[in-house]
Design a protein around this motif. Structure first.
Motif, PDB file in Angstrom:
ATOM      1  N   ASP A 301      27.693 -19.500  21.623  1.00 39.38           N
ATOM      2  CA  ASP A 301      26.884 -18.325  21.282  1.00 39.38           C
ATOM      3  C   ASP A 301      26.121 -18.558  19.973  1.00 39.38           C
ATOM      4  O   ASP A 301      24.935 -18.236  19.863  1.00 39.38           O
ATOM      5  CB  ASP A 301      27.769 -17.085  21.129  1.00 39.38           C
ATOM      6  N   ARG A 302      26.820 -19.091  18.972  1.00 39.64           N
ATOM      7  CA  ARG A 302      26.182 -19.359  17.684  1.00 39.64           C
ATOM      8  C   ARG A 302      25.062 -20.383  17.830  1.00 39.64           C
ATOM      9  O   ARG A 302      23.952 -20.203  17.306  1.00 39.64           O
ATOM     10  CB  ARG A 302      27.232 -19.844  16.685  1.00 39.64           C
ATOM     11  N   LEU A 303      25.312 -21.437  18.561  1.00 37.04           N
ATOM     12  CA  LEU A 303      24.291 -22.460  18.779  1.00 37.04           C
ATOM     13  C   LEU A 303      23.084 -21.882  19.514  1.00 37.04           C
ATOM     14  O   LEU A 303      21.926 -22.200  19.189  1.00 37.04           O
ATOM     15  CB  LEU A 303      24.878 -23.627  19.578  1.00 37.04           C
ATOM     16  N   ALA A 304      23.345 -21.009  20.490  1.00 37.95           N
ATOM     17  CA  ALA A 304      22.248 -20.410  21.254  1.00 37.95           C
ATOM     18  C   ALA A 304      21.377 -19.521  20.367  1.00 37.95           C
ATOM     19  O   ALA A 304      20.140 -19.554  20.459  1.00 37.95           O
ATOM     20  CB  ALA A 304      22.804 -19.603  22.427  1.00 37.95           C
ATOM     21  N   CYS A 305      22.006 -18.743  19.509  1.00 38.00           N
ATOM     22  CA  CYS A 305      21.242 -17.888  18.586  1.00 38.00           C
ATOM     23  C   CYS A 305      20.409 -18.728  17.629  1.00 38.00           C
ATOM     24  O   CYS A 305      19.225 -18.432  17.383  1.00 38.00           O
ATOM     25  CB  CYS A 305      22.188 -16.975  17.812  1.00 38.00           C
ATOM     26  N   GLU A 306      21.006 -19.779  17.089  1.00 38.07           N
ATOM     27  CA  GLU A 306      20.279 -20.646  16.158  1.00 38.07           C
ATOM     28  C   GLU A 306      19.144 -21.384  16.855  1.00 38.07           C
ATOM     29  O   GLU A 306      18.072 -21.580  16.271  1.00 38.07           O
ATOM     30  CB  GLU A 306      21.248 -21.662  15.545  1.00 38.07           C
ATOM     31  N   TYR A 307      19.366 -21.764  18.091  1.00 38.83           N
ATOM     32  CA  TYR A 307      18.338 -22.471  18.874  1.00 38.83           C
ATOM     33  C   TYR A 307      17.117 -21.575  19.080  1.00 38.83           C
ATOM     34  O   TYR A 307      15.973 -21.999  18.867  1.00 38.83           O
ATOM     35  CB  TYR A 307      18.953 -22.887  20.207  1.00 38.83           C
ATOM     36  N   GLN A 308      17.365 -20.329  19.468  1.00 42.33           N
ATOM     37  CA  GLN A 308      16.255 -19.397  19.661  1.00 42.33           C
ATOM     38  C   GLN A 308      15.553 -19.079  18.353  1.00 42.33           C
ATOM     39  O   GLN A 308      14.328 -18.967  18.289  1.00 42.33           O
ATOM     40  CB  GLN A 308      16.750 -18.125  20.340  1.00 42.33           C
ATOM     41  N   ALA A 309      16.339 -18.920  17.282  1.00 42.39           N
ATOM     42  CA  ALA A 309      15.748 -18.649  15.966  1.00 42.39           C
ATOM     43  C   ALA A 309      14.862 -19.801  15.520  1.00 42.39           C
ATOM     44  O   ALA A 309      13.794 -19.588  14.918  1.00 42.39           O
ATOM     45  CB  ALA A 309      16.855 -18.375  14.944  1.00 42.39           C
TER      46      ALA A 309
END
Length: 316
Positions: A301-309
């Motif tokens: 989840d954290r990686l996905a949020c950072e990826y989109q950001a």
């Protein structure tokens, strides 16, 4: 070249790297149901009869997940095969992968056409990990479907080439599936791997500090407390150069500043012989981004949020 269908519908373009001892069915299932490829080394299942149990458990769990959540199916999983001549289990382990139609196999320490043929017999694909251009050419020539570029800074048996150089040189002759390994522990780093020309990021060390990982709590704490300056590159541990945590070397009575070299001929994979270095722990240079132990799903989840950001930041 587009990715093969098995890799086209991931939540994130990520493969969870197979890690010696660490990767187990709990971690693989958590990775796959979170939307990234989960993997484990076949040799982690000991004795060898346990591999059948692990494959049955993983395929059943992912099948149950897909039946329950058809709108967000699990990602595929992979089994890592060490094809070095010392691995007496290779034929047995590959045969089980054929039995269960494992979607992906990852081969290491040698390129073996018979392994590629076995995977292709049921529609599976094989990614081969390489640390330099010579090994990349050899793997493709022998039939590998894709490559994993293990660049400088990766955990485990890493190379010394910059990821910028290694990806660039591989893309000079190969347009198939390409994953990049080397200090990737954030969503921004995943996007950077794609920007360089890789299709997927290959993440290992960050997964050690997850609740499902089969790592001692002291190992997980060390991952959290250490950073890139605490990584030592040596061939002493297995006969192949790799990155290890300095505090674990010190705890084993070794001097990280004065380590002897090793003989590659003493590599030994596939036996159950107890190792004196079982408490010497590997990790890559990206661990400075890891600050707490979380469930694997929370890490994704954290990686996905950072990826989109990161995508939004660049678009702006």
């Amino acid at each position: 070249m587009s990715l093969p269908p098995v890799l086209q519908h991931l939540r994130l373009p990520v493969i969870g790297a197979p890690m010696f001892i660490i990767s187990n069915p709990d971690l693989v299932i958590a990775q796959c149901t979170a939307g990234i490829v989960g993997s484990f080394p076949a040799l982690n299942a000991r004795p060898e009869s346990m591999l059948d149990e692990w494959l049955d458990r993983i395929t059943s769990a992912l099948g149950d997940w897909n039946a329950k959540y058809p709108d967000r199916p699990a990602a595929p999983f992979a089994v890592n095969q060490i094809v070095h001549r010392s691995n007496a289990r290779l034929e047995h382990d590959v045969a089980l992968c054929v039995k269960y139609k494992v979607p992906l196999m990852i081969t290491s320490l040698g390129a073996r056409p018979e392994v590629y043929d076995a995977a292709h017999s049921y529609g599976g694909i094989v990614l081969h990990d390489v640390i330099n251009l010579a090994f990349a050419h050899k793997a493709v020539e022998k039939g590998a479907d894709g490559l994993i570029a293990v660049a400088a800074g990766a955990g485990g048996h890493a190379g010394t080439t910059s990821p910028f150089a290694l990806v660039q040189e591989i893309r000079g002759f190969f347009d198939g599936p390409l994953a990049l390994s080397g200090a990737i522990a954030t969503g921004g780093a995943i996007l950077a791997a794609q920007a360089m020309g890789a299709d997927l990021a290959y993440i290992g060390s960050a997964m050690i500090a997850t609740e499902e990982a089969n790592a001692p709590e002291a190992y997980k704490r060390m991952i959290i407390e250490c950073a890139s300056a605490d990584i030592v590159y040596t061939d002493l541990i297995t006969g192949v150069r790799g990155n290890y945590l300095k505090p674990s070397l010190i705890a084993a009575g070794l001097d990280p500043e004065h380590l002897p070299t090793s003989d590659p001929g003493r590599m030994d994979f596939g036996t159950d012989k107890k190792r004196a270095w079982k408490d010497i722990w590997g990790a890559g240079q990206g661990i400075g981004a890891i600050n707490r132990v979380v469930p694997a799903a929370a890490l994704v989840d954290r990686l996905a949020c950072e990826y989109q950001a990161a995508k939004q930041r660049l678009a702006a």
